[in-house]
Write an enzyme that holds these catalytic residues in place. Structure first.
Site, PDB file in Angstrom:
ATOM      1  CG  ASP A   1      -1.830   1.171   1.271  1.00  0.00           C
ATOM      2  OD1 ASP A   1      -2.331   1.566   0.364  1.00  0.00           O
ATOM      3  OD2 ASP A   1      -1.748   2.015   2.362  1.00  0.00           O
TER       4      ASP A   1
ATOM      5  CB  THR B   1      -1.993   5.565  -2.002  1.00  0.00           C
ATOM      6  OG1 THR B   1      -1.948   4.207  -2.145  1.00  0.00           O
ATOM      7  CG2 THR B   1      -3.290   6.004  -1.178  1.00  0.00           C
ATOM      8  CB  THR B   2       0.818   3.136  -5.876  1.00  0.00           C
ATOM      9  OG1 THR B   2       0.859   2.420  -4.587  1.00  0.00           O
ATOM     10  CG2 THR B   2       2.256   2.716  -6.325  1.00  0.00           C
TER      11      THR B   2
ATOM     12  CG  ASP C   1      -6.629   0.693   0.445  1.00  0.00           C
ATOM     13  OD1 ASP C   1      -6.831   1.657   1.482  1.00  0.00           O
ATOM     14  OD2 ASP C   1      -5.563   0.434   0.002  1.00  0.00           O
TER      15      ASP C   1
END
Length: 533
Positions: free
Chosen positions: A64, A97-98, A390
């Site tokens: 994550d 997020t990445t 998530d």
């Protein structure tokens, strides 16, 4: 006569980096952060082990982006900007997020190349802004909305949950967990209040033994000799000290002329506690849940009155309990009429693995539910919780903003195609900046293919050709390592997530590109300690 000595403007110890060096420092820091998380992108992304200096903290194994970046210490200012956008992405939509960090990193790589060709940063920013508008318009036009059709919308939610979970540890059981997440979010009936969904982690069993339980589970024990099952419960939720049944003689100064007086003091304390318990019972409650400890004497009084008493339900526990049972947290007990009690149909003890928990069924907040996660190790449980969280965040956002887009690099190629067409029509240097923006967007599917061990150059070239021919639903099928139709494969993502990734990455890259000076304050001088030891 004018002195040629350099003038000291900044405080001694302060540092300044100017123009090219400052820009270079920003680029290097941001690109290093992007390269750190790049390998975790996509369904075949790799994991990172995060190890703390604290010997009491267990290691974390995660892919994550937000968790990785939150855990590392970053000294570079531009790197900190990327860590912040990752955190905002996590708070705002829960996923991507990445992607947001990798896209910002790719934009800065392109900017570095353009700046070295003597293109001014403001020209690059101007081109990027036009490119962002074109990309957003293409994304909006491609978005589908099945919000009015409950069956199709549920299928969309299932596809989004599968796609989100496919890049996490739960990928092998994504069907099971996708159904579990969609059922939990649809119970919220559009409120989007994720506090009503509780996640409990219990070691043991396997991941596929995890399940969704209606109602609320509390990981606590019932007091001794008290009822273990209560129907039609009236619950008083409190945050009050119930441990004053023994006088704290040690450390206090109590002057008495006989040992019997100490006994009198203890009796007075007991009477005081008895009076408090009686005032609690007068609220006509048959369950008392306290945030703080309940000592033996009041526990015995509750048992005599037939009241179930649960102690030490931590603050998170009683806050959530108050929400789901419809009660209020109370600290004083003088006005029973003013206190709102929580209600539920049944409270009973249940076994999960080797642990006993208290289950609240038929709570006032009908959408409340608990997800019980099982797993072999604590690291697996922690990563499963992050993955499921998530998915729940993305689904609750999609329930509010029902538009969806296709995943698998399809949306990025679609936006890149729109930006490239705009660049072809734009005169001047801004067109070069737009082409660099399109190239950065294509870097995301390239990363996904690279991480899976496939030939990214070949796959992205095929994908680009498909999008140029107007096949805008085409993306990467990472199971087979080929280009496929995302609509047929059901690889769907939330429109909200994709839009946020695009805008946040473009804004962050633009902000870093504007920098031409970095000034670091002088470190604070340590004063010598003149105290006499």
């Amino acid at each position: 006569m004018l002195s040629m000595n350099p003038v000291q403007i900044l405080t001694r110890g302060a540092e300044e980096e100017k123009s090219e060096i400052a820009r270079m420092s920003s680029f290097v820091g941001a690109i290093a952060i992007g390269d750190l998380v790049k390998s975790t992108l996509g369904p075949k992304g790799m994991d990172k082990i995060l190890q703390s200096n604290d010997p009491n903290t267990t290691i974390q194994v995660t892919n994550d982006g937000a968790t990785i970046l939150k855990s590392i210490g970053v000294d570079n200012p531009a790197g900190k900007v990327l860590v912040d956008i990752s955190k905002v992405q996590d708070d705002e939509v829960g996923d991507g997020t990445t992607s947001v960090v990798v896209l910002a990193c790719e934009l800065l790589k392109e900017a570095e190349d353009l700046v070295s060709k003597k293109i001014h940063p403001q020209t690059i920013i101007s081109g990027w802004r036009q490119a962002t508008d074109a990309a957003r318009k293409a994304l909006v036009d491609a978005a589908k909305d099945n919000g009015k059709n409950p069956d199709k919308f549920r299928e969309d939610l299932m596809n989004i949950a599968r796609t989100t979970l496919s890049s996490k540890i739960l990928t092998h059981f994504k069907e099971h967990f996708a159904k579990l997440a969609v059922d939990a979010v649809l119970r919220l009936k559009g409120s989007g209040n994720l506090d009503a969904i509780q996640i409990i982690k219990k070691l043991g069993g396997a991941l596929q033994d995890s399940y969704l339980d209606e109602g609320f589970l509390l990981d606590k024990k019932v007091g001794v000799n008290q009822p273990k099952r209560v129907e039609n419960a009236k619950i008083l939720i409190a945050n009050t000290p119930m441990d004053a049944d023994k006088i704290k003689v040690f450390g206090s100064r109590v002057r008495v002329d006989a040992v019997a007086k100490v006994a009198d003091l203890e009796t007075a304390e007991k009477e005081k506690m008895k009076d408090k318990v009686n005032r609690i019972i007068k609220h006509n409650c048959n369950v008392f849940i306290n945030r703080q400890l309940i000592y033996n004497y009041p526990e015995q009084l509750f048992a005599d009155a037939g009241v179930m008493a649960i102690e030490h339900a931590d603050f998170d526990g009683i806050e959530r309990l108050a929400l789901v049972t419809g009660g209020e947290i109370t600290s004083t007990f003088d006005c029973p009429d003013m206190v709102k009690l929580g209600t539920c149909d049944l409270i009973e003890q249940v076994m999960i693995g080797e642990d006993q928990l208290i289950k609240f069924s038929g709570v006032a907040l009908g959408e409340a539910c608990t997800v019980v996660l099982r797993g072999a190790t604590q690291q697996i449980l922690d990563e499963s919780e992050r993955s499921l969280h998530d998915a729940l965040c993305v689904l609750s956002q999609t329930v509010k903003e029902t538009r969806t887009v296709f995943g698998g690099g399809s949306s990025e190629m679609l936006m890149a195609d729109a930006v490239a067409k705009l660049a072809a029509k734009t005169p001047g240097k801004e067109a070069v900046a737009m082409e660099s923006f399109a190239k950065s967007l294509r870097a995301l599917p390239t990363c996904i293919a690279d991480n899976a061990g496939y030939d990214s150059a070949d796959l992205v070239a095929q994908l680009r050709a498909a999008h140029t021919e107007g096949k805008h639903t085409y993306g990467l099928d990472m199971e087979q390592g080929v280009v496929g139709d995302m609509e047929t494969l059901g690889i769907t993502e939330s429109f909200q997530v994709k839009r946020q990734v695009l805008l946040s990455a473009a804004e962050a890259a633009e902000m870093i590109l504007r920098v031409d000076n970095i000034i670091k304050a002088a470190p604070r001088q340590r004063q010598p300690d003149h105290r006499h030891h």
